[in-house]
Structures are given as structure tokens and as C-alpha cells.
Design a protein around this motif. Structure first.
Motif, short mmCIF file in Angstrom:
data_model
loop_
_atom_site.label_atom_id
_atom_site.label_comp_id
_atom_site.label_asym_id
_atom_site.label_seq_id
_atom_site.Cartn_x
_atom_site.Cartn_y
_atom_site.Cartn_z
N ALA A 103 0.84 -1.20 0.00
CA ALA A 103 0.00 0.00 0.00
C ALA A 103 0.87 1.25 0.00
O ALA A 103 0.61 2.20 -0.76
CB ALA A 103 -0.92 -0.01 1.21
N GLU A 104 1.90 1.25 0.83
CA GLU A 104 2.78 2.42 0.89
C GLU A 104 3.51 2.62 -0.43
O GLU A 104 3.68 3.75 -0.89
CB GLU A 104 3.76 2.28 2.06
N LEU A 105 3.95 1.53 -1.07
CA LEU A 105 4.58 1.65 -2.38
C LEU A 105 3.62 2.27 -3.40
O LEU A 105 3.99 3.15 -4.17
CB LEU A 105 5.04 0.28 -2.89
N MET A 106 2.38 1.79 -3.40
CA MET A 106 1.38 2.30 -4.36
C MET A 106 1.01 3.75 -4.06
O MET A 106 0.79 4.54 -4.98
CB MET A 106 0.14 1.40 -4.35
N MET A 107 0.98 4.12 -2.78
CA MET A 107 0.66 5.50 -2.43
C MET A 107 1.80 6.44 -2.82
O MET A 107 1.56 7.53 -3.35
CB MET A 107 0.37 5.62 -0.93
N LEU A 108 3.05 6.02 -2.59
CA LEU A 108 4.21 6.84 -2.96
C LEU A 108 4.31 7.02 -4.48
O LEU A 108 4.73 8.07 -4.96
CB LEU A 108 5.50 6.24 -2.40
N GLU A 109 3.91 5.99 -5.22
CA GLU A 109 3.92 6.07 -6.69
C GLU A 109 2.67 6.76 -7.24
O GLU A 109 2.50 6.87 -8.44
CB GLU A 109 4.04 4.66 -7.30
N GLU A 110 1.79 7.18 -6.34
CA GLU A 110 0.54 7.88 -6.68
C GLU A 110 -0.39 7.03 -7.54
O GLU A 110 -1.11 7.52 -8.39
CB GLU A 110 0.82 9.23 -7.33
N VAL A 111 -0.35 5.70 -7.32
CA VAL A 111 -1.29 4.80 -7.98
C VAL A 111 -2.65 4.91 -7.30
O VAL A 111 -3.69 4.87 -7.96
CB VAL A 111 -0.78 3.34 -7.92
N LEU A 112 -2.64 5.09 -5.99
CA LEU A 112 -3.87 5.24 -5.21
C LEU A 112 -4.05 6.71 -4.84
O LEU A 112 -3.09 7.40 -4.51
CB LEU A 112 -3.80 4.39 -3.93
#
Length: 169
Positions: A121-130
Motif C-alpha cells: 500500500a505504501e509503495l502504491m501511495m508513494l507512486e501515486e497509484v492510489l
């Protein structure tokens, strides 16, 4: 000229030809309108209830996913569980197709409940996927304790799965 006067002295075939010649647009339009109304009503009346789609992106084993599916099987609504396995943020075997399917499902709103572990989740949030929940809906009406919220850089992204009884195992 009235229709009654026009029909005087005509045979039945001539009357039908006359009506078709002058009123075929209205007849065809009326039939199309009635067909459209019938299809709309039939569509609304026969619409089946859609299942709740739960997508899980985790390192959970197949046995763990089956346990979650079993927990949902006691609900009064249909649940469809989709699982995408990842190993420390990397998605093995058919990874590109899985990510494309996930991206499309997220983009068009087909996922009702998206469950991911905190690392991913943190990876996806940092990549602005979520996107943060605050950007999508008014969160002032949602009453969830601060410790149950998944927050990154003061933005609320989701609810910790440990607060949901079916995932707290």
C-alpha cells in the motif's frame, strides 16, 4: 382535407397505401419508441444483483484466501474474491497482465473492497497509484478511529484490514 373525406371511394388496399405513404414516419417512430421503452423496462426488471468484488493484493497463501472466501460465504450477498499474489512488492508469473487487470478494475470502479498489505500500500501511495479518500468523497460523515485509518503524509488512503472481522485472523 379530413382523412374520412380522403378515404371516400377508396378500396381497403388504397386506404392502407395512403396511410403508409403519409404516416410511415410516425408509424416507424412510434414502433421504435415502444421498443425502446419495452427494452428499458425489461432491463430494469430483470437486472440481477451484482456481486461485491473484493480484490486482494498480498503475500497471502491460497489457503488464506480460501479462508477469507469461506468467511464471506455466510453473507446474504454474493462476493467475488480476486487475489493477486506479490512477493515483497514484485508480482511473479503473468505479472504484467495482473497489473493491467488491477489498474483497469481500479480505474473503472469495479472493485468494491481493495485489500493490500501495508508494505505494498505504501509503495502504491508513494507512486501515486492510489488517490486519498479525501479526494474522492466527503469523509466528514465517516466515523472511523484514527488508529484504524491508513494515513500517509496527512492523507487518508484507506481502512486497516485488521479492523474488519473477516480479515482479522
Amino acid at each position: 382535407m379530413k382523412l374520412k373525406e380522403a378515404f371516400q371511394g377508396m378500396t381497403t388496399k388504397e386506404k392502407v397505401d395512403y396511410v403508409w405513404e403519409y404516416y410511415k414516419g410516425i408509424i416507424i417512430g412510434s414502433l421504435c419508441f415502444l421498443l425502446f421503452i419495452w427494452l428499458m423496462v425489461d432491463g430494469f426488471m430483470s437486472k440481477d444483483e451484482e456481486p461485491v468484488v473484493v480484490t486482494i493484493l498480498s503475500r497471502t497463501s491460497l489457503a488464506g484466501i480460501e479462508e477469507i472466501e469461506e468467511a464471506f460465504s455466510h453473507e446474504t450477498f454474493d462476493v467475488y474474491v480476486d487475489h493477486i499474489y506479490h512477493e515483497n512488492g514484485k508480482i511473479p508469473e503473468n505479472g504484467m497482465q495482473s497489473i493491467e487487470r488491477l489498474s483497469t478494475s481500479l480505474a473503472v470502479g469495479q472493485i468494491d473492497l481493495f485489500v493490500i498489505d501495508q508494505t505494498m500500500a505504501e509503495l502504491m501511495m508513494l507512486e501515486e497509484v492510489l488517490a486519498p479518500i479525501d479526494d474522492m468523497i466527503d469523509t466528514t460523515t465517516i466515523q472511523i478511529d484514527q488508529q484504524d485509518q491508513l494515513i500517509l503524509e496527512n492523507d487518508w488512503y484507506g481502512i486497516r484490514a485488521s479492523t474488519l472481522s473477516d480479515f482479522n485472523r
